[in-house]
Design an enzyme around this catalytic site. Structure first.
Site: not given
Ligand SMILES: Cc1cc2nc3c(=O)[nH]c(=O)nc-3n(C[C@H](O)[C@H](O)[C@H](O)COP(=O)(O)OP(=O)(O)OC[C@H]3O[C@@H](n4cnc5c(N)ncnc54)[C@H](O)[C@@H]3O)c2cc1C
Length: 401
Positions: A355-356, A284, A379, A383, A162, A353
């Site tokens: 609607g369309g 509405r 962040e 999970e 970000t 709330i």
């Molecule tokens: C718009 C946006 C901005 C972001 N900005 C930043 C940033 O500024 N800096 C940065 O470093 N990152 C950033 N991120 C990354 C973000 O922190 C990660 O997307 C997030 O931590 C999840 O990691 P992943 O996408 O690799 O999902 P994964 O870790 O691959 O997880 C996939 C799914 O598996 C689940 N999962 C994973 N491990 C387990 C477990 N042990 N037990 C149960 N379930 C599990 C997760 O909950 C998720 O549902 C950003 C993401 C987005 C979408």
């Protein structure tokens, strides 16, 4: 009650700051947010306004030119800003995390070099842990730093930064083997580097490329990017805190305050969704009366308002705990988890709330509907929050039998 999410016990200074920010949000953000979001346009004028208000230095100590305010003040400001437009809170959030990490862990020289210009908003921060192959599992980081004289050479690819394009300072977490022999636990062989760069896209410093903006479903306006390091040379004095091997702990500390911040964003977006829902429900008409007079809709409003209140109370509690100097990972994890889930639910109810019309881009709720899901992921996903909460509960309630 004049409105939801009031906070008891604020000082006069806190109240003044919040009322200034709320006024700014109502006048300068809400009227333009949806248009800017649809065009995926960076809100430069809003950012300049935030700079003038001193918001980039809100939590930076006064000795470095900031306002030296508490995490609670910061979180309440973020809540107000997210009520206007979540993307704007994203612009200050990574900046705030990097400034916090510098304040807590930086060397004296690093603080003096960065913090005054960060407080003024002239240097803006991004932080980078995630890679294409990992987000939740930070210990699997593959980007590497290798020592070469007085410098480190960094290689690897980062994902989801970000403010990756607009920032000029990125706190990057990489693996550094120097001083950490084979077999060292992964979280003890990571280092945070303070990487200065030009804002923009392309090769922004020799060995460092920001390829371009990732096209997202929501959370537009703020840039989210990849970052590619190919022989990037960083002087040894730009290791955060001057010691390698502590990066994982630096980042986790930063993310912990970041979680309160994401909870605050969830509160702000949910409040806005409630305002939109309660307003629309009184305008509405169906079956001869405003839909707000149908019990089913009133029940929805009751549930939404209760969720807004509950999330706000947990977020405030988590911020106050940190401000009191205590560990707050349990409270921050709970607040982030609850506020983001409730936010998604309140936004969905406000959408229903409408609607369309909720499906039309002319209505603000359409934007909120695309923004709320980001809070379920950023962040740390739900999970991951539950893993943190569960581990802490087992520590607190250890079976004594
Ligand atoms: C718009 C946006 C901005 C972001 N900005 C930043 C940033 O500024 N800096 C940065 O470093 N990152 C950033 N991120 C990354 C973000 O922190 C990660 O997307 C997030 O931590 C999840 O990691 P992943 O996408 O690799 O999902 P994964 O870790 O691959 O997880 C996939 C799914 O598996 C689940 N999962 C994973 N491990 C387990 C477990 N042990 N037990 C149960 N379930 C599990 C997760 O909950 C998720 O549902 C950003 C993401 C987005 C979408």
């Amino acid at each position: 009650m004049a409105r939801l999410a009031q906070t008891a016990g604020l000082t006069d200074v806190q109240q003044e700051i919040l009322s200034t920010v709320r006024d700014f949000v109502d006048k300068e953000i809400i009227p333009v947010a949806t248009g800017l979001e649809h065009r995926d346009e960076y809100p430069q004028q809003i950012v300049d306004g935030l700079k003038d208000l001193g918001l980039f230095g809100l939590m930076i100590p006064e000795e470095y030119g900031g306002l030296g305010e508490s995490l609670l003040t910061y979180a309440l400001c973020v809540e107000e800003i997210a009520r206007g437009w979540m993307s704007v809170s994203g612009i200050i959030n990574t900046h705030f995390i990097v400034a916090y990490m510098l304040k807590q862990h930086g060397t004296q020289e690093q603080k003096e070099h960065f913090l005054p210009r960060m407080a003024a908003g002239d240097i803006r921060g991004a932080f980078s842990m995630s890679e294409p192959g990992l987000g939740s599992d930070v210990s699997a980081i593959t980007s590497k730093a290798v020592k070469d004289g007085d410098e480190y050479v960094l290689n690897g690819q980062k994902m989801w930064l970000t403010n990756g394009g607009t920032s000029s300072l990125v706190a990057v977490l990489v693996r550094s083997d120097e001083g950490h022999p084979e077999g060292t636990a992964p979280h003890k062989s990571m280092t945070t580097f303070l990487v200065e760069k030009e804002p923009g896209f392309g090769e922004v410093r020799p060995g460092l490329t920001i390829p371009g903006k990732i096209d997202k479903m929501g959370y537009k306006g703020v840039d989210t990017t990849e970052l590619i390091m190919d022989g990037l040379r960083i002087p040894a004095d730009r290791v955060l805190g001057g010691v390698t091997g502590r990066g994982f702990y630096h980042m986790m500390d930063g993310v912990e305050v970041g979680r309160v911040n994401v909870a605050a964003r969830g509160c702000g977006v949910a409040q806005r969704a409630f305002e939109l829902g309660v307003g629309y429900a009184q305008q509405r008409h169906t079956f001869g009366k405003p839909i707000a007079q149908h019990q089913a809709i009133q029940f929805k409003l009751a549930e939404m308002a209760t969720k807004v209140e509950a999330a706000h109370a947990m977020m405030v509690n988590a911020a106050r705990k940190k401000d009191s100097g205590e560990r707050n990972d349990l409270e921050a994890g709970m607040a982030k988890y609850l506020a983001s889930e409730y936010c998604k639910e309140v936004v969905e109810d406000a959408f229903r709330i409408h609607g369309g019309y909720g499906f039309s881009k002319e209505y603000e709720i359409e934007r909120l509907y695309r923004e709320a899901p980001m809070l379920l992921i950023g962040e740390g996903t739900a999970e991951i929050q539950k893993m943190i909460i569960g581990r802490r509960l087992l520590e607190e309630y250890r079976f004594q039998g």
